[in-house]
Design an enzyme around this catalytic site. Sequence first.
Site, short mmCIF file in Angstrom:
data_model
loop_
_atom_site.label_atom_id
_atom_site.label_comp_id
_atom_site.label_asym_id
_atom_site.label_seq_id
_atom_site.Cartn_x
_atom_site.Cartn_y
_atom_site.Cartn_z
N THR A 1 0.83 -1.21 0.00
CA THR A 1 0.00 0.00 0.00
C THR A 1 0.86 1.26 0.00
OG1 THR A 1 -1.76 -1.15 1.21
CG2 THR A 1 -1.81 1.26 1.25
N TRP B 1 2.55 1.58 -3.39
CA TRP B 1 1.59 1.97 -4.42
C TRP B 1 1.39 3.48 -4.44
CZ3 TRP B 1 -3.02 4.59 -4.63
CH2 TRP B 1 -3.75 4.48 -5.81
N HIS B 2 1.42 4.10 -3.26
CA HIS B 2 1.13 5.53 -3.19
C HIS B 2 2.23 6.40 -3.79
CE1 HIS B 2 -2.26 4.64 -0.48
NE2 HIS B 2 -2.65 5.87 -0.75
N GLY B 3 3.46 5.91 -3.82
CA GLY B 3 4.50 6.75 -4.39
C GLY B 3 5.88 6.12 -4.30
#
Length: 339
Positions: free
Chosen positions: A313, A316-318
Amino acid sequence: MLFSSMTFIFLFLPIVCALYFFGRKELRNYILLLASIVFYAWGEPKYLAIMLMTIVINYFGALLVDKYSKYKKWILITTILTNIGSLFYFKYFNFVMRNINWAFNADIPFLEVIMPIGISFYTFQALSYVIDVYRGDVAVQKRIDKLALYICLFPQLIAGPIVKYHDVEDQIDHREERFDKIVYGVKRFIVGLAKKMLLANTMGAIANKVFALPVAEFGASTAWIGAIAYSFQIFYDFSGYSDMAIGLGAIFGFKLLENFNYPYISNSITEFWRRWHISLSTWFKEYLYIPLGGNRVSKQRMYLNLFLVFLATGIWHGAEWTFVVWGLWHGFFIIMEKR
């Protein structure tokens, strides 16, 4: 093209609505597909080929999964790795190369890769489709234009919510555009636009001023003001775009699932992730956490599963270590709450 731009509100959206509602009903999917391609190509046409490649790869990947049941596991793995490989290259290549240079005190030259807008969202949607076909949860889509409409439908293309194929499979062919749904969609879009322009941007301006101050000028109250302003900025920005996407979907007859549900009133981190970015958390639950064994395994293995999910997670965000730490931080507290 942003939903909050004058070009979108006063040019793109009125033209698409006019063509959609005054054109022949059997052409409506084609109109939405063409509009979605124009919408994406407006900002960066050179990356349109990447999205079209994703559509083609997953279209044929699902067909092969459906046709060759004996080899469907390996076909699925190949399709997943192709999707993840593309996402890795465009989103994480620069990050990895910078860290290799730093770790080994090297100076390996590399070409900076520019990340296509929305690639994280449409890649996960494509993966949702292929995995659903593999599991037998949905029928394989024989029409590539309909699969393309699912993957690149413009309301949710840039900033989500992440739409899973089994949630909208029937709506691609059978949806009802009613006046009350259109009115609801317009209202929801306006609410989202207000969140973005009036609240998120205002909070962002405050947060930027605070974070631009020298560290020596930081007091406790100033730090709290900056942190609170930034917290509201990211909530109203992200939930505002989700509201606009859900509203636009309703205008064209699609029911997109909610993405935020008052997350800041949560009593725990576990509850927070049931309310924050719901489409992402449920995607990881369905396609990563449960396949890893979920909570049907030993406690130690469940903790490992949660660790891996929140590591993913964060990544995935950056492509920054701050996102990795952020994901692990949330995972740590989730695990503590399960003990």
